[in-house]
Design a protein around this motif. Structure first.
Motif, PDB file in Angstrom:
ATOM      1  N   ASN A  97     -36.919 -29.517 -62.147  1.00  0.00           N
ATOM      2  CA  ASN A  97     -38.315 -29.172 -61.877  1.00  0.00           C
ATOM      3  C   ASN A  97     -39.016 -28.645 -63.120  1.00  0.00           C
ATOM      4  O   ASN A  97     -40.095 -28.059 -63.013  1.00  0.00           O
ATOM      5  CB  ASN A  97     -38.389 -28.120 -60.766  1.00  0.00           C
ATOM      6  N   LYS A 124     -42.641 -29.726 -63.816  1.00  0.00           N
ATOM      7  CA  LYS A 124     -43.734 -29.258 -62.968  1.00  0.00           C
ATOM      8  C   LYS A 124     -43.963 -27.780 -63.231  1.00  0.00           C
ATOM      9  O   LYS A 124     -43.145 -26.945 -62.881  1.00  0.00           O
ATOM     10  CB  LYS A 124     -43.376 -29.470 -61.495  1.00  0.00           C
ATOM     11  N   TRP A 125     -45.075 -27.439 -63.848  1.00  0.00           N
ATOM     12  CA  TRP A 125     -45.402 -26.048 -64.089  1.00  0.00           C
ATOM     13  C   TRP A 125     -46.852 -25.812 -63.701  1.00  0.00           C
ATOM     14  O   TRP A 125     -47.673 -26.707 -63.712  1.00  0.00           O
ATOM     15  CB  TRP A 125     -45.147 -25.652 -65.531  1.00  0.00           C
ATOM     16  N   LYS A 126     -47.134 -24.587 -63.347  1.00  0.00           N
ATOM     17  CA  LYS A 126     -48.460 -24.236 -62.865  1.00  0.00           C
ATOM     18  C   LYS A 126     -49.254 -23.565 -63.978  1.00  0.00           C
ATOM     19  O   LYS A 126     -48.706 -22.801 -64.778  1.00  0.00           O
ATOM     20  CB  LYS A 126     -48.358 -23.295 -61.672  1.00  0.00           C
ATOM     21  N   LEU A 127     -50.543 -23.821 -64.000  1.00  0.00           N
ATOM     22  CA  LEU A 127     -51.417 -23.141 -64.935  1.00  0.00           C
ATOM     23  C   LEU A 127     -51.559 -21.688 -64.509  1.00  0.00           C
ATOM     24  O   LEU A 127     -51.579 -21.386 -63.307  1.00  0.00           O
ATOM     25  CB  LEU A 127     -52.790 -23.808 -64.960  1.00  0.00           C
ATOM     26  N   PRO A 128     -51.656 -20.765 -65.456  1.00  0.00           N
ATOM     27  CA  PRO A 128     -51.828 -19.370 -65.073  1.00  0.00           C
ATOM     28  C   PRO A 128     -53.173 -19.151 -64.374  1.00  0.00           C
ATOM     29  O   PRO A 128     -54.155 -19.838 -64.652  1.00  0.00           O
ATOM     30  CB  PRO A 128     -51.759 -18.616 -66.398  1.00  0.00           C
ATOM     31  N   GLN A 129     -53.200 -18.177 -63.462  1.00  0.00           N
ATOM     32  CA  GLN A 129     -54.421 -17.897 -62.701  1.00  0.00           C
ATOM     33  C   GLN A 129     -55.520 -17.329 -63.591  1.00  0.00           C
ATOM     34  O   GLN A 129     -56.692 -17.642 -63.421  1.00  0.00           O
ATOM     35  CB  GLN A 129     -54.108 -16.927 -61.555  1.00  0.00           C
TER      36      GLN A 129
END
Length: 107
Positions: free
Chosen positions: A62, A65-70
């Protein structure tokens, strides 16, 4: 053949050359692999298992797949207007001493 015909045939020409290079390299790689398999079978089998696990991790991991910081990471740093009113920054000097008999270059 016009310019449009040449541009349309470009992917097929690239595919031909890529498959030609892969086919040219595949046979020597098979021969070298068999040579290593007969010379040192336990090490070769270990490396083949390691390659298989590496490929399995590449397919199933995984990490892609990484999320952008809020919040914006730049909000942690002061902008130029508040930098002028900041306190004076100390200047520090770091000296690295290397031992004469180091083996860093040997690795």
């Amino acid at each position: 053949m016009g310019l449009i015909g040449q541009l349309l045939s470009l992917p097929y020409v690239a595919l031909f050359f890529i498959s030609w290079v892969v086919a040219s390299i595949a046979r020597p790689i098979k021969h070298i692999s068999l040579l290593f398999l007969f010379a040192q079978p336990t090490k070769t089998i270990y490396k083949l298992k390691l390659f298989g696990l590496t490929f399995l991790y590449l397919v199933c991991c995984n990490d892609k797949k990484w999320k952008l910081p809020q919040e914006d990471p730049a909000s942690n740093f002061p902008n130029d207007a508040s930098a002028a009113s900041a306190t004076k920054i100390e200047k520090k000097t770091i000296v690295f001493v290397r031992h004469g008999e180091s083996t860093w270059n040997d690795t």
